[in-house]
Design a protein around this motif. Sequence first.
Motif, PDB file in Angstrom:
ATOM      1  N   ARG A  13     -14.797   4.859   3.765  1.00 33.02           N
ATOM      2  CA  ARG A  13     -14.102   3.621   3.397  1.00 33.02           C
ATOM      3  C   ARG A  13     -14.150   2.520   4.460  1.00 33.02           C
ATOM      4  O   ARG A  13     -14.354   1.347   4.122  1.00 33.02           O
ATOM      5  CB  ARG A  13     -12.651   3.958   3.019  1.00 33.02           C
ATOM      6  CG  ARG A  13     -11.830   2.837   2.433  1.00 33.02           C
ATOM      7  CD  ARG A  13     -12.479   2.194   1.207  1.00 33.02           C
ATOM      8  NE  ARG A  13     -12.938   3.114   0.192  1.00 33.02           N
ATOM      9  CZ  ARG A  13     -12.177   3.683  -0.741  1.00 33.02           C
ATOM     10  NH1 ARG A  13     -10.894   3.436  -0.774  1.00 33.02           N
ATOM     11  NH2 ARG A  13     -12.706   4.474  -1.639  1.00 33.02           N
ATOM     12  N   SER A  35       0.831  -1.211   0.000  1.00 34.60           N
ATOM     13  CA  SER A  35       0.000   0.000   0.000  1.00 34.60           C
ATOM     14  C   SER A  35       0.864   1.259   0.000  1.00 34.60           C
ATOM     15  O   SER A  35       0.554   2.237  -0.694  1.00 34.60           O
ATOM     16  CB  SER A  35      -0.928   0.000   1.221  1.00 34.60           C
ATOM     17  OG  SER A  35      -1.821  -1.093   1.182  1.00 34.60           O
ATOM     18  N   SER A  50     -14.806   2.488  -7.836  1.00 34.73           N
ATOM     19  CA  SER A  50     -13.616   1.935  -8.482  1.00 34.73           C
ATOM     20  C   SER A  50     -13.030   0.730  -7.734  1.00 34.73           C
ATOM     21  O   SER A  50     -12.819  -0.333  -8.339  1.00 34.73           O
ATOM     22  CB  SER A  50     -12.552   3.027  -8.659  1.00 34.73           C
ATOM     23  OG  SER A  50     -11.505   2.563  -9.474  1.00 34.73           O
ATOM     24  N   PRO A  51     -12.781   0.829  -6.412  1.00 34.69           N
ATOM     25  CA  PRO A  51     -12.258  -0.358  -5.711  1.00 34.69           C
ATOM     26  C   PRO A  51     -13.247  -1.513  -5.663  1.00 34.69           C
ATOM     27  O   PRO A  51     -12.849  -2.679  -5.685  1.00 34.69           O
ATOM     28  CB  PRO A  51     -11.933   0.160  -4.308  1.00 34.69           C
ATOM     29  CG  PRO A  51     -12.724   1.405  -4.150  1.00 34.69           C
ATOM     30  CD  PRO A  51     -12.840   2.000  -5.516  1.00 34.69           C
ATOM     31  N   GLN A  55     -13.150  -3.268  -9.067  1.00 40.07           N
ATOM     32  CA  GLN A  55     -11.890  -4.012  -9.171  1.00 40.07           C
ATOM     33  C   GLN A  55     -11.968  -5.304  -8.352  1.00 40.07           C
ATOM     34  O   GLN A  55     -11.490  -6.357  -8.781  1.00 40.07           O
ATOM     35  CB  GLN A  55     -10.722  -3.153  -8.682  1.00 40.07           C
ATOM     36  CG  GLN A  55      -9.361  -3.817  -8.871  1.00 40.07           C
ATOM     37  CD  GLN A  55      -8.235  -3.065  -8.192  1.00 40.07           C
ATOM     38  OE1 GLN A  55      -8.403  -1.940  -7.727  1.00 40.07           O
ATOM     39  NE2 GLN A  55      -7.064  -3.676  -8.141  1.00 40.07           N
ATOM     40  N   THR A  56     -12.578  -5.220  -7.177  1.00 42.48           N
ATOM     41  CA  THR A  56     -12.741  -6.403  -6.326  1.00 42.48           C
ATOM     42  C   THR A  56     -13.596  -7.463  -7.023  1.00 42.48           C
ATOM     43  O   THR A  56     -13.270  -8.652  -6.997  1.00 42.48           O
ATOM     44  CB  THR A  56     -13.407  -6.011  -4.983  1.00 42.48           C
ATOM     45  OG1 THR A  56     -12.633  -4.996  -4.350  1.00 42.48           O
ATOM     46  CG2 THR A  56     -13.510  -7.211  -4.058  1.00 42.48           C
ATOM     47  N   GLY A  66      -1.495  -4.089  -7.738  1.00 43.46           N
ATOM     48  CA  GLY A  66      -2.910  -4.462  -7.640  1.00 43.46           C
ATOM     49  C   GLY A  66      -3.097  -5.967  -7.571  1.00 43.46           C
ATOM     50  O   GLY A  66      -3.928  -6.470  -6.806  1.00 43.46           O
ATOM     51  N   TYR A  71      -6.672  -0.332   0.406  1.00 51.48           N
ATOM     52  CA  TYR A  71      -5.546  -0.189  -0.523  1.00 51.48           C
ATOM     53  C   TYR A  71      -5.769   1.017  -1.446  1.00 51.48           C
ATOM     54  O   TYR A  71      -4.861   1.829  -1.671  1.00 51.48           O
ATOM     55  CB  TYR A  71      -5.396  -1.472  -1.333  1.00 51.48           C
ATOM     56  CG  TYR A  71      -4.473  -1.365  -2.513  1.00 51.48           C
ATOM     57  CD1 TYR A  71      -3.099  -1.289  -2.348  1.00 51.48           C
ATOM     58  CD2 TYR A  71      -4.987  -1.362  -3.815  1.00 51.48           C
ATOM     59  CE1 TYR A  71      -2.251  -1.197  -3.446  1.00 51.48           C
ATOM     60  CE2 TYR A  71      -4.148  -1.277  -4.909  1.00 51.48           C
ATOM     61  CZ  TYR A  71      -2.783  -1.195  -4.725  1.00 51.48           C
ATOM     62  OH  TYR A  71      -1.962  -1.096  -5.813  1.00 51.48           O
ATOM     63  N   ALA A  72      -6.993   1.149  -1.964  1.00 48.11           N
ATOM     64  CA  ALA A  72      -7.327   2.281  -2.836  1.00 48.11           C
ATOM     65  C   ALA A  72      -7.242   3.608  -2.096  1.00 48.11           C
ATOM     66  O   ALA A  72      -6.980   4.659  -2.695  1.00 48.11           O
ATOM     67  CB  ALA A  72      -8.734   2.096  -3.409  1.00 48.11           C
ATOM     68  N   LEU A  94      -9.203  -4.255  -0.415  1.00 42.46           N
ATOM     69  CA  LEU A  94      -8.935  -3.477  -1.625  1.00 42.46           C
ATOM     70  C   LEU A  94      -9.433  -2.044  -1.481  1.00 42.46           C
ATOM     71  O   LEU A  94      -8.892  -1.123  -2.102  1.00 42.46           O
ATOM     72  CB  LEU A  94      -9.585  -4.153  -2.833  1.00 42.46           C
ATOM     73  CG  LEU A  94      -8.925  -5.469  -3.276  1.00 42.46           C
ATOM     74  CD1 LEU A  94      -9.671  -6.096  -4.435  1.00 42.46           C
ATOM     75  CD2 LEU A  94      -7.477  -5.244  -3.660  1.00 42.46           C
ATOM     76  N   GLY A  95     -10.451  -1.863  -0.642  1.00 45.91           N
ATOM     77  CA  GLY A  95     -10.926  -0.500  -0.371  1.00 45.91           C
ATOM     78  C   GLY A  95      -9.878   0.321   0.364  1.00 45.91           C
ATOM     79  O   GLY A  95      -9.608   1.474   0.017  1.00 45.91           O
TER      80      GLY A  95
END
Length: 401
Positions: free
Chosen positions: A260, A15, A314-315, A318-319, A120, A139-140, A136-137
């Motif tokens: 988030r 991250s 977006s996250p 992607q997930t 990613g 991480y974004a 992933l949230g």
Amino acid sequence: MKKQPLWTKDFLSISIISFFLFMGFYILLTTLPIYILDDLKGNESQVGAIVSVFLIAAVLCRPFTGKWIDQIGRKKTLLFSLTIFFLSSLLYLWTDSFLLLLALRFMHGIGFGMATTATGAIIADIVPNERKGEGLGYYALFMNLAMVIGPFAGLSMIQYTSFHWLFMLCTVLSLFALLLSLFVHIPECIVPTEKEEKSTFSFASFFEKNAISVSIVGGILAFAYSGILSFISVYAKELGLLEAASYFFVVYAAAILISRPFTGKWFDMYGENKIIYPSIILFAIGLVMLSQADTTLLFLSSGVIIGLGYGSLSPSLQTIAIKKSPASKRGLATSTYFTFFDSGIGIGSYALGVVAVYTSFSSLYIVLAGVVLLSFITYYFLHDKKSTKEKVIQTEAEMTI
């Protein structure tokens, strides 16, 4: 059942590497136009070329990177890409002409596209399966922080010092990312099956088919978001709210920071649709508010609503792309998603610029709200309806056993 840990050393390391990558990206994104116009005595068309060539390089290399990640390994791909990114950052110190800068931006775009695809894919392996949305949230979130801090740091530096020191800062950030990657433990690749390895040079070898549907939705939403990235400062100036423009992404990031911790957990607990549909509606509402903004309060409030909407989309998409794909193709799924995402931003930045010439920015953002609502329908037919049908078939099959 005890939850698998999320905030591990490796999760934090990847991250932070991502944060350094995007810091360098946003610092240069906001300051290079000034460097071209003032130091290189260039023009506006050259500024556009510098932005475009970076994005083109990133888009072109992503499908190849996804394939390499899954075939030659995550660690090797990450180290190679971060080395390119570091060398590119260093070479800005000796770039004193537009043509050299153009070539360097292409090289830098390759490093950026490869590195962000690799991080990613790695984070998707590190995050426990039952906490994918949450992980992933978060991480974004590191990318979102870079989006706020990067432009502020870059624009502040060039006010008080020279571009030489700005390029030095970018070089140091990229060096930190490279050094940190040496100490990250990256899970071994899951070996593809014989069937998955069959095609060597085909569409299927560069794009993960299970990730394409949600990637298309992500591309449409990125197209709409490009209207904010490219024109928010120009629109603010037109409204006489230029000072407020610098705070737009601050309140945008603040909304993401606040939401988030909840949205990621809700994604894992209640499913993707409970996040995607409300977020699309919020994004559309935020664009409508932006189109009607005539005060600082309404202008910044739209940033909050857009942050709550698009910042969650977006996250989450992607997930979904990663969860729908085989574990051995997570790298390919990640590159597929970002290829569509980058293409949406790139096409949008150019196409909407042409549209803006013939209409007002207020009308443009109304149109983009319509584009966002189109993604609502696209998501339903390409993912939601199809997934529901697959679940029904699976349930019926289990009942007959």
